[in-house]
Design a protein around this motif. Sequence first.
Motif, PDB file in Angstrom:
ATOM      1  N   GLU A  99     -15.959  46.988  73.684  1.00 39.92           N
ATOM      2  CA  GLU A  99     -16.660  47.740  74.719  1.00 39.92           C
ATOM      3  C   GLU A  99     -16.806  49.207  74.316  1.00 39.92           C
ATOM      4  O   GLU A  99     -17.852  49.827  74.505  1.00 39.92           O
ATOM      5  N   ILE A 100     -15.740  49.749  73.753  1.00 37.74           N
ATOM      6  CA  ILE A 100     -15.784  51.150  73.290  1.00 37.74           C
ATOM      7  C   ILE A 100     -16.813  51.292  72.173  1.00 37.74           C
ATOM      8  O   ILE A 100     -17.586  52.264  72.128  1.00 37.74           O
ATOM      9  N   LEU A 101     -16.845  50.310  71.257  1.00 40.96           N
ATOM     10  CA  LEU A 101     -17.838  50.336  70.177  1.00 40.96           C
ATOM     11  C   LEU A 101     -19.254  50.288  70.731  1.00 40.96           C
ATOM     12  O   LEU A 101     -20.156  50.963  70.223  1.00 40.96           O
ATOM     13  N   ASN A 102     -19.458  49.503  71.762  1.00 49.42           N
ATOM     14  CA  ASN A 102     -20.790  49.410  72.373  1.00 49.42           C
ATOM     15  C   ASN A 102     -21.224  50.759  72.929  1.00 49.42           C
ATOM     16  O   ASN A 102     -22.373  51.172  72.767  1.00 49.42           O
ATOM     17  N   TRP A 103     -20.293  51.450  73.602  1.00 47.39           N
ATOM     18  CA  TRP A 103     -20.632  52.779  74.113  1.00 47.39           C
ATOM     19  C   TRP A 103     -20.995  53.726  72.957  1.00 47.39           C
ATOM     20  O   TRP A 103     -21.977  54.444  73.014  1.00 47.39           O
ATOM     21  N   PHE A 104     -20.133  53.692  71.917  1.00 44.69           N
ATOM     22  CA  PHE A 104     -20.300  54.638  70.811  1.00 44.69           C
ATOM     23  C   PHE A 104     -21.544  54.337  69.975  1.00 44.69           C
ATOM     24  O   PHE A 104     -22.304  55.250  69.615  1.00 44.69           O
ATOM     25  N   ASN A 118      -6.377  61.480  69.504  1.00 47.34           N
ATOM     26  CA  ASN A 118      -5.898  61.999  68.221  1.00 47.34           C
ATOM     27  C   ASN A 118      -6.121  61.020  67.075  1.00 47.34           C
ATOM     28  O   ASN A 118      -6.018  61.398  65.904  1.00 47.34           O
ATOM     29  N   LYS A 119      -6.375  59.748  67.412  1.00 44.51           N
ATOM     30  CA  LYS A 119      -6.642  58.764  66.369  1.00 44.51           C
ATOM     31  C   LYS A 119      -8.068  58.877  65.827  1.00 44.51           C
ATOM     32  O   LYS A 119      -8.373  58.336  64.769  1.00 44.51           O
ATOM     33  N   TRP A 120      -8.955  59.536  66.582  1.00 43.39           N
ATOM     34  CA  TRP A 120     -10.347  59.729  66.137  1.00 43.39           C
ATOM     35  C   TRP A 120     -10.389  60.784  65.034  1.00 43.39           C
ATOM     36  O   TRP A 120      -9.539  61.672  64.971  1.00 43.39           O
ATOM     37  N   PRO A 121     -11.392  60.733  64.147  1.00 40.01           N
ATOM     38  CA  PRO A 121     -11.578  61.848  63.202  1.00 40.01           C
ATOM     39  C   PRO A 121     -11.838  63.147  63.960  1.00 40.01           C
ATOM     40  O   PRO A 121     -12.411  63.136  65.057  1.00 40.01           O
ATOM     41  N   LYS A 122     -11.398  64.239  63.395  1.00 37.31           N
ATOM     42  CA  LYS A 122     -11.683  65.541  63.998  1.00 37.31           C
ATOM     43  C   LYS A 122     -13.042  66.012  63.474  1.00 37.31           C
ATOM     44  O   LYS A 122     -13.181  66.320  62.299  1.00 37.31           O
ATOM     45  N   MET A 161     -18.667  58.204  57.923  1.00 30.98           N
ATOM     46  CA  MET A 161     -17.648  58.514  58.921  1.00 30.98           C
ATOM     47  C   MET A 161     -17.992  57.877  60.261  1.00 30.98           C
ATOM     48  O   MET A 161     -17.105  57.467  61.018  1.00 30.98           O
ATOM     49  N   GLU A 162     -19.272  57.774  60.561  1.00 31.43           N
ATOM     50  CA  GLU A 162     -19.697  57.201  61.840  1.00 31.43           C
ATOM     51  C   GLU A 162     -19.193  55.774  61.989  1.00 31.43           C
ATOM     52  O   GLU A 162     -18.713  55.375  63.056  1.00 31.43           O
ATOM     53  N   THR A 163     -19.290  54.999  60.920  1.00 30.65           N
ATOM     54  CA  THR A 163     -18.895  53.592  61.010  1.00 30.65           C
ATOM     55  C   THR A 163     -17.393  53.431  61.147  1.00 30.65           C
ATOM     56  O   THR A 163     -16.920  52.350  61.531  1.00 30.65           O
ATOM     57  N   LEU A 164     -16.634  54.468  60.824  1.00 33.97           N
ATOM     58  CA  LEU A 164     -15.172  54.386  60.870  1.00 33.97           C
ATOM     59  C   LEU A 164     -14.574  55.259  61.967  1.00 33.97           C
ATOM     60  O   LEU A 164     -13.364  55.487  61.981  1.00 33.97           O
ATOM     61  N   SER A 165     -15.423  55.761  62.879  1.00 28.63           N
ATOM     62  CA  SER A 165     -14.949  56.733  63.857  1.00 28.63           C
ATOM     63  C   SER A 165     -14.065  56.119  64.935  1.00 28.63           C
ATOM     64  O   SER A 165     -13.014  56.663  65.283  1.00 28.63           O
ATOM     65  N   VAL A 166     -14.489  54.997  65.496  1.00 22.31           N
ATOM     66  CA  VAL A 166     -13.740  54.408  66.615  1.00 22.31           C
ATOM     67  C   VAL A 166     -12.436  53.809  66.091  1.00 22.31           C
ATOM     68  O   VAL A 166     -12.445  52.981  65.173  1.00 22.31           O
ATOM     69  N   PRO A 167     -11.302  54.243  66.638  1.00 23.24           N
ATOM     70  CA  PRO A 167     -10.003  53.745  66.146  1.00 23.24           C
ATOM     71  C   PRO A 167      -9.885  52.223  66.257  1.00 23.24           C
ATOM     72  O   PRO A 167     -10.508  51.595  67.116  1.00 23.24           O
ATOM     73  N   GLU A 168      -9.105  51.666  65.352  1.00 27.03           N
ATOM     74  CA  GLU A 168      -8.840  50.227  65.403  1.00 27.03           C
ATOM     75  C   GLU A 168      -8.020  49.887  66.641  1.00 27.03           C
ATOM     76  O   GLU A 168      -7.210  50.682  67.108  1.00 27.03           O
TER      77      GLU A 168
END
Length: 721
Positions: free
Chosen positions: A347-352, A405-409, A325-332
């Motif tokens: 940039e968001i991926l870098n933060w995450f 809301n696009k992120w996994p809950k 799930m971690e690898t798929l967490s950040v929305p496309e």
Amino acid sequence: MEDNFQSAYQEEQHRLTLAMEEIDRRLEKLRAAPVYTGHDFTEQALEAARESKRQSLAKSTQEPYFGRLDFETAGGKRTPLYIGKVGVEKEEVTEQPLVIDWRAPVASLFYSFTGGEEAASYDAPEGTIEGLVYLKRNIVIRQRILERVADTYDRNNEQPAVSDEFLVYRLGENKDNRLRDIVSTIQAEQDQIIRAVRNTALIIQGVAGSGKTTVALHRLAFLLYQYKEQVSAGKMVIFAPNHMFLDYISDVLPELGVGDIQQLTFQDWALTLLNQDVRLADPSETLSYWFERTDGLPELSNEVPGRYKGSLTFMKLLEDMLAGMETLSVPEGDFSPWDGKVLPRSEILNWFEQEYKPYPLAKRKERVMARIHRWVEMELKKAPSAAMQKEWKKRASQREKSYANKWPKFDALLIYKQLFQAVKGSSTGSVVGARAKLPGVVLKQTAADLKQGVVREEDLPALVYLHILLNDLDGNQRFDHVVIDEAQDFSPFHVALLDRFVRGHSFTILGDLSQGIHAYRGVHTWEEMSSLFNAEDTAYFALTRSYRSTMEIIEYANTILEKGVQGGITAVPVFRSGNPVRMIAYEPSQRTEQIGRALERLTHQEYRTVAVLTRTLAEARELHETLAGRGLGVNLIDGSMQQYQGGVSILPVYLSKGLEFDAVLVADADEQHYHSSAWDAKLLYVGCTRALHELWLMHGAPLPHYAVPENNEGYMTGWPE
């Protein structure tokens, strides 16, 4: 011999009088001192010390000590040491204490010394102390009255030897509705467990009546004494099987002067930690399914739902699922707070994946969204006008919510449901892959439960584990020591989970495989527990001596194990003889009449607690209704009880585990109710080993083969004359 006894009694009576005078005088002096209620830190500390002394002395006013040990160190002088539940110092601190706390190093000699002419030793902070024991004396004081003096060792006697006479005397006493401390009768093998080092996972296999629970409670009191600077009572916890059992053991720690230790069921702890609206399935439904079936227990493979969901295999599956799930967490796609402004996904991926990687998933999501919000606020400051800034801010707020809301809950219960139920549009590939690895029977049963909105006890370790993987845990949730009672009913997943919450693998894990009647979810060997720890972090103890029941009861119960389980761990009885085990046949049409008659015979004796054990809960309810209707004062124990009331109780045999009664009547102890499986034999073994003094088995059909003794010793058939 009589002259020696009188001399010892008079000596101890004189010493008791002097001790009580000093304790009373010091307590009166402390109580007369004004209590400081101000705010000065130093004075508050002094007042706390005075209050501690008041409480210690108050506990000593009725029963100041229970033992005496005359010990002479090498090059020293012979000194009588009096051992009590609470230490009492003399006003001159340089003098020998008036009473030595049972947990003090030198007091260990009182328990570990088992006779002989050789030197004895104990471990002290300054090193090993050696010397000679000249006298070991048990003393019974109740309400300031000296009741009994018994020498269990006297070096000056022509035949020095340790005797069980005092132990047998204490074991012969009737019990009430509470477990009591055993400070005055701790045996050497029990003391070794109590005083074991803290940062060790102790695994204790103890036969029925070996004092496992009591030893564990005394160990907590010892750890608080020995490691007072490193552990606190509020950070210790006892996990017990149910609330009634917690009530049954609730007096032991206060009797030992220990408070604030958490006493919980695992279910209560887990549900509080989850802090979610989780509806737990009625435990009686699970019990009814397993314990009231007529075909005996089926083969317990690791694909039985309880066994599988308690396995490390399932634990690893959950870890792998979350890693996916971690690898798929950040929305496309990039994030755009308003038209013409873009925050690249890279940039968001870098933060995450880089900056917030040390944090668990739920907190990483929170921090990334907070970082996005701060970026938006910085960009808003670049607006060419106030009106444009207001318009951008409105659109950004809407788009931030949409993006979140696009992120996994990252919710433990929701992810668990997704694992077992094909929830459209909410499952990531890792969840689907994990679901495919689940055994079919596990998937089917759990999916059906979750569809009804309930989870079972066996689901709780997984839910808590998901919760901490998603959210982490803080220092306030950690324990200094964990006691797990009836640990054979816990799974490896339970213990591996709790190990995340306890410092230094500090466990006391105790149980009895011969009482493993919850084998559909518990462990089958202790290796399933010990394999969770490094060899240097664990220790195993076997308590084979039973102190609960008479020789006749224990030997009969051993027969059940030897013939019915073939591999069960049998008990070695203390030499305390009693009435023979009694087997009474009845005509099926006379069942209720005969059981009522037997109960009346037992209650007319001087027993405080009597139990009637049925095979099923339905039978217990029916029998309780009938006997209560005849005016008999009987209590029904059905699993919902918060307190054990004592007196006469009627309960199914599987709810009796952990309790003990002066007399036990096993109703329907026949092959129609107890089948040929090892599981049924364990059930009957549990029922028989609840009895301290008297055991009656009543049967309409023939007894099962494992319940028929090989010889005529230790039991009788028919009604007593």
